[in-house]
Scaffold this motif. Structure first.
Motif, PDB file in Angstrom:
ATOM      1  N   ARG A  12       0.852  -1.149   0.027  1.00  0.00           N
ATOM      2  CA  ARG A  12      -0.018  -0.010   0.069  1.00  0.00           C
ATOM      3  C   ARG A  12       1.024   1.298   0.024  1.00  0.00           C
ATOM      4  NH1 ARG A  12      -5.177  -1.388   1.061  1.00  0.00           N
ATOM      5  NH2 ARG A  12      -5.756  -3.498   2.073  1.00  0.00           N
ATOM      6  N   GLY A  13       2.040   1.116   0.433  1.00  0.00           N
ATOM      7  CA  GLY A  13       2.945   2.342   0.472  1.00  0.00           C
ATOM      8  C   GLY A  13       2.849   3.130   1.836  1.00  0.00           C
ATOM      9  N   ALA A  14       3.604   3.940   2.140  1.00  0.00           N
ATOM     10  CA  ALA A  14       3.681   4.827   3.306  1.00  0.00           C
ATOM     11  C   ALA A  14       3.793   5.943   2.911  1.00  0.00           C
ATOM     12  CB  ALA A  14       4.686   4.223   4.339  1.00  0.00           C
ATOM     13  N   ALA A  15       3.457   7.109   3.706  1.00  0.00           N
ATOM     14  CA  ALA A  15       3.680   8.495   3.620  1.00  0.00           C
ATOM     15  C   ALA A  15       4.977   8.717   4.013  1.00  0.00           C
ATOM     16  CB  ALA A  15       2.702   9.252   4.288  1.00  0.00           C
ATOM     17  N   PRO A  16       5.677   9.851   3.482  1.00  0.00           N
ATOM     18  CA  PRO A  16       6.835  10.213   4.283  1.00  0.00           C
ATOM     19  C   PRO A  16       6.916  10.697   5.635  1.00  0.00           C
ATOM     20  CG  PRO A  16       6.617  11.301   2.077  1.00  0.00           C
ATOM     21  CD  PRO A  16       5.450  10.605   2.382  1.00  0.00           C
ATOM     22  N   ALA A 134      -7.237   7.743   2.326  1.00  0.00           N
ATOM     23  CA  ALA A 134      -6.131   7.531   2.683  1.00  0.00           C
ATOM     24  C   ALA A 134      -6.142   7.598   4.414  1.00  0.00           C
ATOM     25  CB  ALA A 134      -4.943   8.439   2.154  1.00  0.00           C
ATOM     26  N   ARG A 135      -6.774   8.724   4.763  1.00  0.00           N
ATOM     27  CA  ARG A 135      -6.983   8.788   6.024  1.00  0.00           C
ATOM     28  C   ARG A 135      -7.595   7.525   6.971  1.00  0.00           C
ATOM     29  NH1 ARG A 135      -8.395  15.385   5.861  1.00  0.00           N
ATOM     30  NH2 ARG A 135      -6.325  16.046   5.697  1.00  0.00           N
ATOM     31  N   LEU A 136      -8.619   7.009   6.316  1.00  0.00           N
ATOM     32  CA  LEU A 136      -9.269   6.079   6.708  1.00  0.00           C
ATOM     33  C   LEU A 136      -8.500   4.854   6.937  1.00  0.00           C
ATOM     34  CD1 LEU A 136     -12.833   5.976   5.307  1.00  0.00           C
ATOM     35  CD2 LEU A 136     -12.410   6.657   7.713  1.00  0.00           C
ATOM     36  N   ARG A 137      -7.495   4.519   5.574  1.00  0.00           N
ATOM     37  CA  ARG A 137      -6.833   3.412   5.732  1.00  0.00           C
ATOM     38  C   ARG A 137      -5.479   3.638   6.873  1.00  0.00           C
ATOM     39  NH1 ARG A 137      -5.977   2.386  -0.768  1.00  0.00           N
ATOM     40  NH2 ARG A 137      -7.803   1.052  -1.131  1.00  0.00           N
ATOM     41  N   ALA A 139      -5.969   5.229   9.591  1.00  0.00           N
ATOM     42  CA  ALA A 139      -6.485   4.919  11.027  1.00  0.00           C
ATOM     43  C   ALA A 139      -6.537   3.473  10.991  1.00  0.00           C
ATOM     44  CB  ALA A 139      -7.853   5.365  10.906  1.00  0.00           C
ATOM     45  N   ALA A 140      -6.988   2.801   9.846  1.00  0.00           N
ATOM     46  CA  ALA A 140      -7.218   1.136  10.284  1.00  0.00           C
ATOM     47  C   ALA A 140      -5.831   0.609  10.227  1.00  0.00           C
ATOM     48  CB  ALA A 140      -7.733   0.574   8.800  1.00  0.00           C
ATOM     49  N   GLY A 141      -4.896   1.295   9.795  1.00  0.00           N
ATOM     50  CA  GLY A 141      -3.567   0.629   9.923  1.00  0.00           C
ATOM     51  C   GLY A 141      -3.051   0.592  11.308  1.00  0.00           C
ATOM     52  N   ALA A 142      -3.345   1.855  12.114  1.00  0.00           N
ATOM     53  CA  ALA A 142      -3.017   2.153  13.415  1.00  0.00           C
ATOM     54  C   ALA A 142      -3.764   1.196  14.349  1.00  0.00           C
ATOM     55  CB  ALA A 142      -3.129   3.511  13.730  1.00  0.00           C
ATOM     56  N   LEU A 143      -5.187   1.055  13.965  1.00  0.00           N
ATOM     57  CA  LEU A 143      -5.919  -0.113  14.712  1.00  0.00           C
ATOM     58  C   LEU A 143      -5.481  -1.311  14.579  1.00  0.00           C
ATOM     59  CD1 LEU A 143      -8.558  -0.536  16.250  1.00  0.00           C
ATOM     60  CD2 LEU A 143      -9.668  -0.661  14.039  1.00  0.00           C
ATOM     61  N   ASP A 170      -9.264  -4.746   1.006  1.00  0.00           N
ATOM     62  CA  ASP A 170      -9.306  -3.298   1.838  1.00  0.00           C
ATOM     63  C   ASP A 170      -9.598  -3.162   3.255  1.00  0.00           C
ATOM     64  OD1 ASP A 170      -8.883  -1.718  -0.616  1.00  0.00           O
ATOM     65  OD2 ASP A 170     -11.098  -1.567  -1.029  1.00  0.00           O
ATOM     66  N   ARG A 171      -9.725  -4.410   3.861  1.00  0.00           N
ATOM     67  CA  ARG A 171      -9.769  -4.543   5.241  1.00  0.00           C
ATOM     68  C   ARG A 171      -8.565  -5.221   5.779  1.00  0.00           C
ATOM     69  NH1 ARG A 171     -14.487  -8.134   6.590  1.00  0.00           N
ATOM     70  NH2 ARG A 171     -12.836  -8.811   8.232  1.00  0.00           N
TER      71      ARG A 171
END
Length: 404
Positions: A12-16, A134-137, A139-143, A170-171
């Motif tokens: 999925r890639g990551a933000a800097p 992107a923000r939901l993903r 948050a899902a990654g942090a969860l 997507d989950r």
């Protein structure tokens, strides 16, 4: 090595660092301004030349109003505004140059302006939607990182490799759960499957994991750990009933490793483990299987622990029914025990790699349930009390231990 969920997250890639997830979408690689406007200039010039040759019999320049809509699909707002402005100048100028009745010219100008404005609006909505996703993903990654610990995990007693694959792309978190906890009484491991799917199932799984992480350190007896899990599921179901949600039960297998040649196990309606040793693989029969967590009031028998052989060099595989109930095109179930025999000589991480690839091949890439599997192997030391390691540090230790 880590596969399954780790691989999905990596793709999925990551933000800097220091960049918001939404900003990562807005600032993602895109078509350069030079390439975009250079191509647009060539297209416009070509259309204008063809329009001059066809004359008033076939007007081609007005067709350029579709260009802003195309650019809005992949370009930024600034690029879409620039393209729309250029197209508006060319098309409106064409209408004025060719002339015609007042209403013909006015209608052409209005249609052009509206088309360009709609292109800009569509681009703004697309970027806004992408930012929200992107923000939901994020948050899902942090969860997910709070619910499921990254693999592999190394403790004093065992090395745990694993795969985790939710049914939906997507989950990041499904209804299957696992955890490994180093305690004063050895290493405690749980793998489970929550009834149903969706956010409600994730909530029940989180309740079990939270209770396990606390009880595994606090309770001397493994049955005491399971009793705490039962209480957690019961409390969660009471809360679910009050909020109008469906009550859930959880199948689970809880293991205790103390560094000896045996493993303590309490089975709450879950699949039996598989033992890979001396080039062979077999299911380990469990003499006592209790009801799933959350259903203790339906049984008069208390949950009991039993001991399983776990010789040095052996791999203990535990999984959820997403593995055994995978189906091929004809509807046949996945033959787990027959396939494991092919990989009995391999290290744990290679067994999981082969299992994951074989499941994909067998099912044709169509998964009907979440999949979780842990491959457990004894470490060289048998001490207790050292904190567990996970993630990149554990991966380096695991590779050293596995002789990679």
């Amino acid at each position: 090595m880590t596969i399954g969920l780790q691989r999905r997250l990596a793709t999925r890639g990551a933000a800097p660092p220091g960049t918001d997830a939404g900003e990562a979408v807005v600032h993602a690689p895109r078509v350069g301004n030079l390439a975009l406007f250079g191509g647009l200039a060539l297209l416009t010039a070509l259309v204008v030349l063809l329009d001059l040759r066809t004359g008033e019999d076939l007007r081609l320049v007005p067709l350029l109003v579709v260009v802003p809509a195309l650019v809005s699909v992949f370009g930024t707002i600034r690029q879409t505004v620039g393209v729309s402005t250029l197209i508006m100048i060319v098309v409106v100028g064409s209408h004025l140059a060719y002339g015609g009745t007042f209403w013909d010219v006015t209608t052409g100008v209005i249609v052009t302006v509206l088309a360009c404005c709609l292109g800009v609006g569509a681009c703004a909505l697309r970027i806004r939607h992408a930012t929200q996703i992107a923000r939901l993903r994020s948050a899902a990654g942090a969860l997910q990182r709070q619910i499921l610990r990254p693999l592999p995990i190394l403790t004093d007693q065992i090395l745990a490799h694993g795969i985790y694959t939710p049914i939906e792309e997507d989950r990041l978190v499904g209804g299957d759960i696992y955890e490994v906890v180093q305690s004063p009484y050895g290493t405690r491991v749980i793998i489970g499957d929550v009834q149903g799917k969706g956010l409600a199932a994730i909530g029940a799984g989180f309740a079990v994991l939270g209770a396990f992480r606390e009880a595994a350190i606090r309770e001397p007896a493994l049955t005491g750990v399971v009793d705490a899990l039962e209480d957690a599921v019961a409390r969660h179901n009471v809360f679910s009933a009050q909020t109008g949600e469906t009550e859930r039960f959880v199948t689970a297998l809880v293991l205790g490793f103390d560094g000896s040649d045996q493993v303590e196990a309490v089975n709450c309606g879950h699949l039996s483990p598989r033992l890979l040793h001396d080039g062979a693989a077999r299911a380990v029969p469990l003499g006592h299987t209790s009801v799933p967590l959350g259903l203790a009031e339906l049984s008069r028998e208390a949950r009991a622990a039993e001991w399983l052989d776990f010789p040095p060099g052996a791999t203990l595989l535990i999984c959820t029914d997403g593995v055994t109930e995978a189906r091929d095109a004809s509807g046949a179930f996945y033959p787990l025990d027959a396939r494991l025999g092919r990989w009995a000589e391999r290290p744990p991480y290679e067994v999981l790699e082969a299992l994951n690839a074989d499941l994909d091949s067998f099912s044709g890439g169509v998964r009907r349930d979440d999949i979780a599997a842990l491959a457990l192997r004894r470490t060289a030391s048998g001490g207790a009390g050292r904190p567990l390691h996970s993630g990149h540090g554990a991966r380096r230790a695991a590779e050293t231990f596995s002789g990679r």
